[in-house]
Design a protein around this motif. Structure first.
Motif, short mmCIF file in Angstrom:
data_model
loop_
_atom_site.label_atom_id
_atom_site.label_comp_id
_atom_site.label_asym_id
_atom_site.label_seq_id
_atom_site.Cartn_x
_atom_site.Cartn_y
_atom_site.Cartn_z
N LEU A 1 24.42 35.35 17.53
CA LEU A 1 24.86 36.74 17.67
C LEU A 1 23.79 37.71 17.18
CD1 LEU A 1 28.60 36.50 16.54
CD2 LEU A 1 27.77 37.03 18.85
N TRP B 1 24.47 41.19 19.10
CA TRP B 1 25.88 41.36 19.45
C TRP B 1 26.72 41.27 18.18
CZ3 TRP B 1 26.64 37.41 24.07
CH2 TRP B 1 25.92 37.87 25.18
N SER B 2 27.79 42.02 18.15
CA SER B 2 28.74 41.87 17.04
C SER B 2 29.79 40.81 17.38
CB SER B 2 29.42 43.21 16.73
OG SER B 2 30.09 43.70 17.88
N GLU B 3 30.09 40.66 18.68
CA GLU B 3 31.04 39.67 19.16
C GLU B 3 30.49 39.02 20.42
OE1 GLU B 3 33.79 38.62 17.78
OE2 GLU B 3 33.75 40.07 16.11
#
Length: 368
Positions: free
Chosen positions: A128, A133-135
């Motif tokens: 991630l 990306w956070s998710e």
């Protein structure tokens, strides 16, 4: 192309060597070093597996598998040979095999690799973070697979194949890693040779333009075929004029009038539509085409009275064919909810055109 050392009084050429001669092994040396410094041949790439071969079937293995910053998978194939062998074919197979990998599966693979090299890093968080990306975003993950081929040299056959494949939307790069001997030291000259670095940005732009054009063309063909299907379904309830033809992907459909070379056609552009009589008796018939047009044009007033509106009479003096047409607003790029009224106007115009021209075409038919 040689590499030289600059000394006080001359340029000293370094001795070109081979990995085998230098005692450098493919897996234990090159692969091991590149997995730790993959940016040498593939910047902004995170290695998530080495010797990856968890296929449904088959025993071959990807030397290094990575993920780039755009969430594309990166298949890296290494060779010590002087021509690259058939590594492009192997890499394409590997790319196909991993192309369906999901984010969660990539995390599993990465976790196994980290355990193998003795790292306690959390695979999910590391991936991630690499992607910023956070998710997880499955819709963006592994939308493409890039291929990196690294070898001391590449044959002309291999580079020709790669160039051809890249023209067809694959993303394959050839990284030449040529070894040199300098006393006890082994040096490596790393160069991207396909595509040439200075042409890479332009090549990407051209490939993206071609991809958009192909997509637009395919979409255009599909839309037109749907339009013609709807038109013919409706037309066949009103007239049998075009009952013997099938929907087309192209911008026109037509049928004969009973006289060779005279066809009733529907034509489409994005936002206009046309019905016409197209006059073209074939090669060498320019004068005969113009004579037929002139015969019909002599009855212009009577024809237009039956048709109910003025027609566009195009003799096209400099061309072989001639046309008598009626143009309307509305085409295949209009919203599909608006197609039916467009189609009804086109079919009505075609019925009126055929009715207005029929008696005069019958006379032409008996005279030819």
């Amino acid at each position: 192309m040689a590499i030289y050392e600059i000394t006080a009084d001359r340029l000293r050429e370094l001795e070109e060597t081979s990995y085998a001669k230098a005692g450098v092994k493919e897996r234990n040396d090159l692969q091991r070093l590149l997995r730790m410094q993959v940016e040498v041949i593939s910047p902004d790439t995170l290695v998530i597996a080495e010797e990856f071969g968890e296929w449904t079937e088959g025993s071959r293995r990807i030397d290094l598998l990575g993920v780039d910053k755009d969430a594309n998978l990166v298949v890296i194939e290494l060779k010590r040979t002087d021509d690259g062998g058939h590594m492009e074919l192997q890499a394409i197979r590997y790319a196909a095999m991993v192309s369906a990998m999901t984010f969660d599966r990539a995390v599993e693979v990465f976790s196994g690799y980290l355990n193998k090299i003795g790292s306690n890093t959390d695979a999910r968080e590391a991936l991630l973070e690499h992607l910023d990306w956070s998710e997880p975003d499955e819709d963006r993950f592994a939308q493409d697979v890039r291929i990196i081929l690294a070898s001391a040299e590449f044959s002309k056959e291999l580079t020709t194949a790669v160039l051809w494949l890249n023209e067809r939307d694959l993303d394959i790069r050839c990284m030449r890693m040529k070894p040199y001997q300098d006393g006890e030291k082994i040096l490596v000259d790393v160069q991207q040779i396909v595509p040439l670095p200075e042409a890479s940005a332009y090549t990407v732009q051209i490939r993206e333009k071609e991809r958009r054009e192909r997509k637009d063309r395919a979409e255009r063909y599909s839309i037109r075929k749907r339009f013609w299907t709807q038109l013919l379904n409706y037309a066949n309830t009103q007239t049998d004029l075009h009952s013997n033809i099938s929907p087309s992907e192209y911008h026109w459909i037509g049928t004969g009038s009973g006289v060779r070379g005279l066809a009733y056609t529907y034509k489409l552009t994005q936002h206009t539509s046309i019905v016409d009589l197209y006059i073209d008796l074939g090669v060498g018939a320019k004068e005969e085409n113009k004579q037929i047009f002139d015969t019909l044009y002599a009855q212009k007033d009577q024809i237009e009275t039956v048709f109910g509106e003025p027609l566009d009479w195009r003799r096209l003096n400099d061309l072989k064919a001639s046309r008598i047409l009626f143009e309307m607003n509305g085409g295949y790029r209009d919203d599909e909810s608006e197609w039916q009224p467009i189609i009804e106007k086109m079919v009505d115009a075609m019925i009126r055109l055929e009715k207005a021209l029929r008696p005069f075409i019958e006379k032409i038919k008996t005279s030819v």
